[in-house]
Enzyme design. Structure first.
Site, PDB file in Angstrom:
ATOM      1  CG  HIS A  80      -0.432   0.485   2.699  1.00 18.28           C
ATOM      2  ND1 HIS A  80      -0.046  -0.666   3.318  1.00 18.28           N
ATOM      3  CD2 HIS A  80      -0.221   1.572   3.075  1.00 18.28           C
ATOM      4  CE1 HIS A  80       0.403   0.059   4.396  1.00 18.28           C
ATOM      5  NE2 HIS A  80       0.034   1.361   4.622  1.00 18.28           N
ATOM      6  CG  ASP A 118      -0.061  -3.679   2.936  1.00 16.42           C
ATOM      7  OD1 ASP A 118       0.423  -3.289   1.767  1.00 16.42           O
ATOM      8  OD2 ASP A 118      -0.484  -3.334   3.687  1.00 16.42           O
ATOM      9  CB  SER A 211       3.119   2.069   5.728  1.00 13.35           C
ATOM     10  OG  SER A 211       1.979   2.317   6.722  1.00 13.35           O
TER      11      SER A 211
END
Length: 262
Positions: A80, A118, A211
């Site tokens: 992502h 992901d 992230s």
């Protein structure tokens, strides 16, 4: 600028016998670089060279993520994070985020996104290793069924210091304990075998901007997680933080990079 917040597709149905409250999950938000002044919540400043495998990723769309060097020419991050970016600038050996030892620009032809999880790879120009820039080792195939339950690990990044924080540029790390997926399911409903979770006591957690960054075991210093998601209740809510489980993806990594440990 594209808003880049997505809900992780995890079931939130009741788990049998669970007593924890069910909370929705959210992928940690890649942070726009002009707003990026942040860190892991309630962590500690990383001394120079503590996590030489950690890289900053400044994407062309204006967002920021972390990543891990896993070879002279490969970085591992979250899918992502890549999104629809045309390119990324990779910051190597940075303790202060924008003061890297060096940077490389990489076009999206060097992005490899997983089709259903992901996690993603970025092919980078060859980098030489030294104490400020180095790889982190993946688990071996002998450890592919190790769930690392109750192991301690360290996460590092430049994510938010608290929910909604004005995001210091200084690299932060936090020590977190891995939990069994059954404990994580008590919060979120059933989680897949590809997910690894950690406890987040006293507001210690990953947050927006972290992230794609690394979760590395204290014992053996192996990369076991790629930062993915937290609770929509917030980074400091006490709900587990979620990562892609690297052992689950060893075949996929090997098939695209040739990296494997037996």
């Amino acid at each position: 600028m594209k808003a880049f917040i997505a809900i992780l597709a995890l079931a939130v149905a009741s788990a049998s016998g669970a007593t924890m409250p069910r909370l929705a999950t959210e992928k940690l938000t890649p942070v726009h670089t002009k707003d990026m002044q942040g860190r892991i919540t309630n962590g500690y400043p990383a001394e120079e060279g503590k996590a030489p495998y950690t890289v900053g990723l400044g994407f062309s769309g204006g967002w920021w993520c972390g990543g891990s060097i896993i070879a002279h020419d490969w970085v591992l991050t979250a899918e992502h994070c890549i999104g629809d970016a045309d390119s990324v600038t990779v910051y190597f050996g940075a303790t202060w985020r924008t003061n890297a030892q060096f940077t490389h620009w990489v076009g999206n032809g060097n992005f490899i996104k997983h089709s259903s999880a992901d996690i993603a790879l970025i092919r980078i120009p060859h980098v030489d290793f030294w104490h400020m820039v180095n790889k982190v080792e993946l688990p071996s195939y002998n450890d592919r069924y190790n769930d690392y339950n109750e192991w301690w690990a360290v996460a590092c990044g430049w994510g938010g210091t608290y929910d909604g924080s004005p995001l210091p540029d200084y690299l932060q790390c936090v020590d977190l304990q891995i939990i069994h997926n059954s404990e994580c399911s008590g919060y979120y409903g059933s989680v897949g075998d590809n997910i690894l979770c950690v406890r987040t006591p006293d507001g210690k957690s990953t947050c927006g901007g972290d992230s794609g960054g690394p979760l590395v075991t204290h014992d053996g210093t192996k990369l076991v997680g790629v930062t993915n998601f937290g609770s929509v209740a917030g980074c400091q809510s006490g709900a587990p933080a979620g990562f892609q489980r690297v052992t689950y993806h060893l075949d996929w990594i090997r098939d695209h990079t040739g990296i494997a440990y037996y």
